[in-house]
Design a protein around this motif. Structure first.
Motif, PDB file in Angstrom:
ATOM      1  N   ARG A   1     -60.347 -26.037   9.005  1.00 45.77           N
ATOM      2  CA  ARG A   1     -59.270 -25.876   9.982  1.00 45.77           C
ATOM      3  C   ARG A   1     -59.667 -24.939  11.109  1.00 45.77           C
ATOM      4  O   ARG A   1     -59.053 -24.958  12.171  1.00 45.77           O
ATOM      5  CB  ARG A   1     -58.001 -25.398   9.283  1.00 45.77           C
ATOM      6  CG  ARG A   1     -57.411 -26.499   8.414  1.00 45.77           C
ATOM      7  CD  ARG A   1     -56.265 -26.007   7.592  1.00 45.77           C
ATOM      8  NE  ARG A   1     -55.867 -27.032   6.625  1.00 45.77           N
ATOM      9  CZ  ARG A   1     -55.115 -26.787   5.570  1.00 45.77           C
ATOM     10  NH1 ARG A   1     -54.665 -25.563   5.352  1.00 45.77           N
ATOM     11  NH2 ARG A   1     -54.802 -27.751   4.735  1.00 45.77           N
ATOM     12  N   ARG A   2     -60.671 -24.103  10.863  1.00 47.95           N
ATOM     13  CA  ARG A   2     -61.192 -23.326  11.981  1.00 47.95           C
ATOM     14  C   ARG A   2     -61.934 -24.262  12.941  1.00 47.95           C
ATOM     15  O   ARG A   2     -61.842 -24.134  14.150  1.00 47.95           O
ATOM     16  CB  ARG A   2     -62.129 -22.216  11.501  1.00 47.95           C
ATOM     17  CG  ARG A   2     -62.496 -21.249  12.622  1.00 47.95           C
ATOM     18  CD  ARG A   2     -63.694 -20.396  12.305  1.00 47.95           C
ATOM     19  NE  ARG A   2     -64.929 -21.130  12.151  1.00 47.95           N
ATOM     20  CZ  ARG A   2     -65.568 -21.763  13.138  1.00 47.95           C
ATOM     21  NH1 ARG A   2     -65.060 -21.764  14.357  1.00 47.95           N
ATOM     22  NH2 ARG A   2     -66.694 -22.397  12.906  1.00 47.95           N
TER      23      ARG A   2
ATOM     24  N   ASN B   1     -44.827 -24.399  18.443  1.00 41.11           N
ATOM     25  CA  ASN B   1     -44.453 -23.485  17.364  1.00 41.11           C
ATOM     26  C   ASN B   1     -45.186 -22.160  17.461  1.00 41.11           C
ATOM     27  O   ASN B   1     -45.932 -21.786  16.569  1.00 41.11           O
ATOM     28  CB  ASN B   1     -44.676 -24.132  15.996  1.00 41.11           C
ATOM     29  CG  ASN B   1     -46.088 -24.672  15.831  1.00 41.11           C
ATOM     30  OD1 ASN B   1     -46.895 -24.569  16.751  1.00 41.11           O
ATOM     31  ND2 ASN B   1     -46.397 -25.217  14.682  1.00 41.11           N
TER      32      ASN B   1
ATOM     33  N   LEU C   1     -50.842 -30.276   1.879  1.00 46.65           N
ATOM     34  CA  LEU C   1     -49.548 -29.640   1.643  1.00 46.65           C
ATOM     35  C   LEU C   1     -48.539 -30.620   1.056  1.00 46.65           C
ATOM     36  O   LEU C   1     -47.533 -30.213   0.494  1.00 46.65           O
ATOM     37  CB  LEU C   1     -48.981 -29.075   2.949  1.00 46.65           C
ATOM     38  CG  LEU C   1     -49.851 -28.070   3.687  1.00 46.65           C
ATOM     39  CD1 LEU C   1     -49.194 -27.657   4.975  1.00 46.65           C
ATOM     40  CD2 LEU C   1     -50.087 -26.859   2.807  1.00 46.65           C
TER      41      LEU C   1
ATOM     42  N   MET D   1     -55.236 -27.672  15.513  1.00 53.76           N
ATOM     43  CA  MET D   1     -54.150 -28.638  15.562  1.00 53.76           C
ATOM     44  C   MET D   1     -53.021 -28.129  16.449  1.00 53.76           C
ATOM     45  O   MET D   1     -52.683 -26.947  16.440  1.00 53.76           O
ATOM     46  CB  MET D   1     -53.623 -28.909  14.156  1.00 53.76           C
ATOM     47  CG  MET D   1     -52.648 -30.070  14.115  1.00 53.76           C
ATOM     48  SD  MET D   1     -52.379 -30.615  12.426  1.00 53.76           S
ATOM     49  CE  MET D   1     -51.848 -32.289  12.689  1.00 53.76           C
TER      50      MET D   1
ATOM     51  N   ASN E   1     -57.756 -32.656   9.365  1.00 53.90           N
ATOM     52  CA  ASN E   1     -57.853 -31.226   9.016  1.00 53.90           C
ATOM     53  C   ASN E   1     -57.196 -30.935   7.672  1.00 53.90           C
ATOM     54  O   ASN E   1     -56.883 -29.796   7.366  1.00 53.90           O
ATOM     55  CB  ASN E   1     -57.279 -30.344  10.122  1.00 53.90           C
ATOM     56  CG  ASN E   1     -55.770 -30.471  10.252  1.00 53.90           C
ATOM     57  OD1 ASN E   1     -55.178 -31.404   9.731  1.00 53.90           O
ATOM     58  ND2 ASN E   1     -55.163 -29.533  10.930  1.00 53.90           N
TER      59      ASN E   1
ATOM     60  N   VAL F   1     -60.212 -23.726   4.870  1.00 51.90           N
ATOM     61  CA  VAL F   1     -60.103 -22.653   5.862  1.00 51.90           C
ATOM     62  C   VAL F   1     -61.141 -22.854   6.961  1.00 51.90           C
ATOM     63  O   VAL F   1     -60.843 -22.784   8.154  1.00 51.90           O
ATOM     64  CB  VAL F   1     -60.246 -21.269   5.179  1.00 51.90           C
ATOM     65  CG1 VAL F   1     -60.432 -20.178   6.211  1.00 51.90           C
ATOM     66  CG2 VAL F   1     -59.034 -20.987   4.310  1.00 51.90           C
TER      67      VAL F   1
ATOM     68  N   MET G   1     -54.283 -31.275   6.530  1.00 47.47           N
ATOM     69  CA  MET G   1     -52.933 -30.735   6.453  1.00 47.47           C
ATOM     70  C   MET G   1     -52.133 -31.489   5.393  1.00 47.47           C
ATOM     71  O   MET G   1     -51.123 -31.009   4.900  1.00 47.47           O
ATOM     72  CB  MET G   1     -52.222 -30.810   7.803  1.00 47.47           C
ATOM     73  CG  MET G   1     -52.625 -29.742   8.794  1.00 47.47           C
ATOM     74  SD  MET G   1     -52.408 -28.055   8.184  1.00 47.47           S
ATOM     75  CE  MET G   1     -50.733 -27.739   8.726  1.00 47.47           C
TER      76      MET G   1
ATOM     77  N   ARG H   1     -53.493 -36.081  10.187  1.00 44.38           N
ATOM     78  CA  ARG H   1     -53.329 -34.949   9.279  1.00 44.38           C
ATOM     79  C   ARG H   1     -54.330 -34.939   8.136  1.00 44.38           C
ATOM     80  O   ARG H   1     -54.390 -33.980   7.373  1.00 44.38           O
ATOM     81  CB  ARG H   1     -51.894 -34.941   8.733  1.00 44.38           C
ATOM     82  CG  ARG H   1     -50.941 -34.413   9.752  1.00 44.38           C
ATOM     83  CD  ARG H   1     -49.508 -34.700   9.455  1.00 44.38           C
ATOM     84  NE  ARG H   1     -48.709 -33.951  10.397  1.00 44.38           N
ATOM     85  CZ  ARG H   1     -48.229 -32.734  10.152  1.00 44.38           C
ATOM     86  NH1 ARG H   1     -48.445 -32.164   9.005  1.00 44.38           N
ATOM     87  NH2 ARG H   1     -47.534 -32.105  11.076  1.00 44.38           N
TER      88      ARG H   1
ATOM     89  N   PHE I   1     -48.986 -29.116  17.439  1.00 47.85           N
ATOM     90  CA  PHE I   1     -47.906 -29.892  16.826  1.00 47.85           C
ATOM     91  C   PHE I   1     -46.957 -30.476  17.871  1.00 47.85           C
ATOM     92  O   PHE I   1     -46.991 -30.122  19.049  1.00 47.85           O
ATOM     93  CB  PHE I   1     -47.133 -29.015  15.851  1.00 47.85           C
ATOM     94  CG  PHE I   1     -47.965 -28.583  14.669  1.00 47.85           C
ATOM     95  CD1 PHE I   1     -47.921 -29.292  13.493  1.00 47.85           C
ATOM     96  CD2 PHE I   1     -48.817 -27.493  14.763  1.00 47.85           C
ATOM     97  CE1 PHE I   1     -48.692 -28.913  12.409  1.00 47.85           C
ATOM     98  CE2 PHE I   1     -49.586 -27.104  13.689  1.00 47.85           C
ATOM     99  CZ  PHE I   1     -49.524 -27.816  12.513  1.00 47.85           C
TER     100      PHE I   1
END
Lengths: 277, 333
Positions: free
Chosen positions: A110-111, A121, A82, A115, A77, A107, A79, A74, A117
């Protein structure tokens, strides 16, 4: 980018402790990690990780729960941004770019780093809208091409034939394995270089697992893939390289075959033979 | 060996408990039914035409009834003669004030909820805000009336008095004519009701947003969406049905409030409907309150009739809310 310049020199001079780049020396490295540390508040989750993740290979991260492998994933990228008090230092480079640089646009990161999960989802939208969501955000298409891009992504994720007649039905009507492949297609649609997968099969039944694993092997030709898994057979089946994490440290990394048949480290041997974890 | 076996004892206990639950449920329903019945009986005199009433209760013929509902009750203004009195001004006033309240409270409330739920850092400051909003939801509405009186009706005396206002915008005959202070006008009423429902809108919208699985937010962020894109394209659309349901229930609360408007001093007798945002108005609950307080029996009947109308409107509101919940709410994962 002046910030990244000093880092460039480091990997060459630093001791190449346990790295995954134990294959051919010409191997291209996509993600370069050097003396990487991560914390959650005061808790030191990862200690001095040094690992090179080669291009267009599947690298699996294994280790018992809480060993830091998901934390590591994590950070690639970001993540972990958060998580309110998560921080990290050291070097983590994607190609030549410094991932940890606060000024580096998450942004864009992450492009480039998709990812997938643990639990599928999909958005509560149609199959088509799920795939088109990312490209629309990044304006990564000319208008007439969106349909083609959706088809191409679904084909790449080996799910096109199953959904081509119901592209505008809800994605939630798909089975678990189909949903997971849809999520992979969604990640592919924005044109990433790297795919991160956080236990992508642990919520799936054996048949769906087989289909997702087959897909991972397929995708290796195009993407650099990092898979976190609890399942050692899975690591053995899908990955070219394996990194074993234990208590926040990288114990051993190398070609998967060697790791499972002839581990150098006692802890690794105990873990892969099922003596603990 | 005891007289009753253990098994029988268990069964008896079970039955007794079931009987108790059944009793409390039926008692509640019975009280509610009695209440509705007595209001219907009391209100029927002014709600239904004399021919319809005599066909049901007297000697008239059911087949000869041409008109069931006494529409004059809905289309007449209030009057000191019960036979001529109607609730037209109150219905129109209620609609106006409800629309104004919705236009003010929903954007503010939903916006606040999105900020607090999706963007605000979780620290002591936002915890304090959260705590206060929850407390405000429990404040009696008459307290908001006093706030409304000071802040909107009189505007702290900053702009002169109601009759001698210091500032006004727009021509007198335009619907958007506004003058400061707002006096007992529609804007003052709408703003005061906004205060009453704002905490409810915020809390219900936050709960709706919280019900959206965080895995969807993660999926969106992981694909490179900004927090704003995630909120507007993923979280909010998924939460909209629940948000709307909460909003409608909040509006039905606003529709039924009399106390805060009573404090503002809105008039009860009005011979015209509002022309602009500053015009005087009255609302249904306040009209009911006024009629019920008069000594004559006929006015009590008028109050009961107006209660029936108010209940019908509120049932419609809740019906829409239930419909939205059932129809629009899709599974999210």
């Amino acid at each position: 980018m002046p910030d990244t310049q000093p880092n460039l020199a480091k990997p060459a001079t630093a001791p190449t402790a346990p790295t995954a780049a134990a294959t051919a020396p010409t191997e291209q490295i996509t993600i370069r990690v050097q003396d990487f540390n991560a914390w959650y508040g005061a808790y030191h989750a990862l200690h001095n990780i040094t690992l090179n993740i080669p291009s267009q290979r599947v690298t699996s991260l294994i280790g018992p729960s809480g060993c830091g492998k998901s934390t590591f994933l994590r950070w690639i990228n970001r993540m972990n941004d958060l998580v309110p008090n998560a921080r990290a230092d050291g070097v983590m480079q994607l190609d030549q770019d410094d991932v940890l640089d606060r000024a580096f646009d998450v942004v864009e990161l992450r492009r480039r780093v998709g990812m997938v999960f643990q639990k599928p989802n999909p958005f509560p939208k149609s199959i088509y809208e799920n795939i088109a969501f990312g490209p629309r955000l990044h304006k990564r298409f000319h208008h007439s091409d969106l349909d083609a891009l959706v088809e191409q992504s679904l084909r790449a994720a080996a799910i096109w034939d199953e959904v081509k007649d119901r592209l505008h039905n809800s994605a939630l009507g798909l089975s678990g394995g189909q949903q997971q492949r849809l999520c992979i297609a969604r990640a592919i649609a924005v044109g990433p270089e790297v795919l991160l997968m956080d236990e992508p099969c642990s919520a799936l039944d054996p048949r769906s697992t087989a289909s997702v694993e087959a897909l991972i092997r397929e995708l290796r030709q195009t993407f650099t893939i990092v898979v976190v898994t609890h399942n050692m057979q899975q690591a053995a089946r899908v990955s070219d390289l394996t990194a074993f994490f234990f208590e926040g440290k990288l114990v051993e990394a190398g070609p998967t075959d060697g790791m499972f048949t002839n581990p150098k480290n006692k802890q690794t041997e105990d873990y892969v033979t099922g003596r603990f974890g | 060996m005891s007289g009753i076996s253990l098994r029988t004892k268990r069964i008896l206990k079970n039955r007794a408990f079931l009987a108790l639950c059944l009793f409390s449920t039926s008692a509640t329903i019975l009280i509610l039914a009695l209440l509705l019945m007595s209001i219907m009986v009391q209100g029927s005199h002014f709600l239904f035409s004399s021919e319809a009433l005599s066909a049901v209760f007297g000697h008239g013929e059911l087949s000869q009834v041409t008109k069931i509902i006494r529409w004059e009750f809905l289309s007449n203004f209030a009057s000191r003669f019960p036979e001529k009195a109607g609730i037209y001004a109150a219905v129109i006033g209620s609609l106006w004030v409800c629309v104004i309240c919705a236009l003010l409270a929903l954007p503010l409330g939903i916006g606040t909820a999105i900020y607090l739920e999706e963007f605000a850092p979780k620290n002591r400051w936002t915890a304090l805000i959260d705590f206060n909003i929850r407390n405000l939801a429990g404040v009696p509405s008459i307290v908001y009336g006093i706030l409304g009186l000071t802040a909107f009706t009189r505007m702290f005396g900053l702009f002169g008095s109601d009759k001698n206002s210091a500032l006004s915008f727009g021509p007198d005959n335009a619907w958007w004519h506004i003058q400061l202070p707002f006096g007992q006008g529609l804007l003052a009423g709408g703003l005061t009701l906004m205060l009453v429902v704002l905490p409810i809108v915020i809390i219900s919208s936050r709960e709706a947003l919280r019900a959206v699985p965080s895995s969807l937010r993660q999926a969106s962020l992981a694909i490179g969406a900004t927090p704003w894109q995630t909120a507007s394209k993923i979280t909010l659309p998924a939460a909209i049905p629940s948000i709307l349901t909460g909003a409608i229930l909040a509006m039905s609360r606003a529709m039924g409030e009399a106390a805060p408007l009573l404090v503002l001093g809105i008039p009860v007798f009005i011979a015209n409907t509002p022309d602009n945002l500053n015009d005087n108005f009255t609302v249904l609950p306040f009209q009911i309150f006024n009629w019920a307080g008069r000594p004559q029996e006929s006015f009590h009947q008028l109050a009961a009739s107006a209660i029936v109308v108010l209940l019908v409107v509120l049932v419609c509101f809740n019906g829409v809310a239930v419909y939205l919940r059932q129809k629009l709410r899709k599974p999210l994962a």
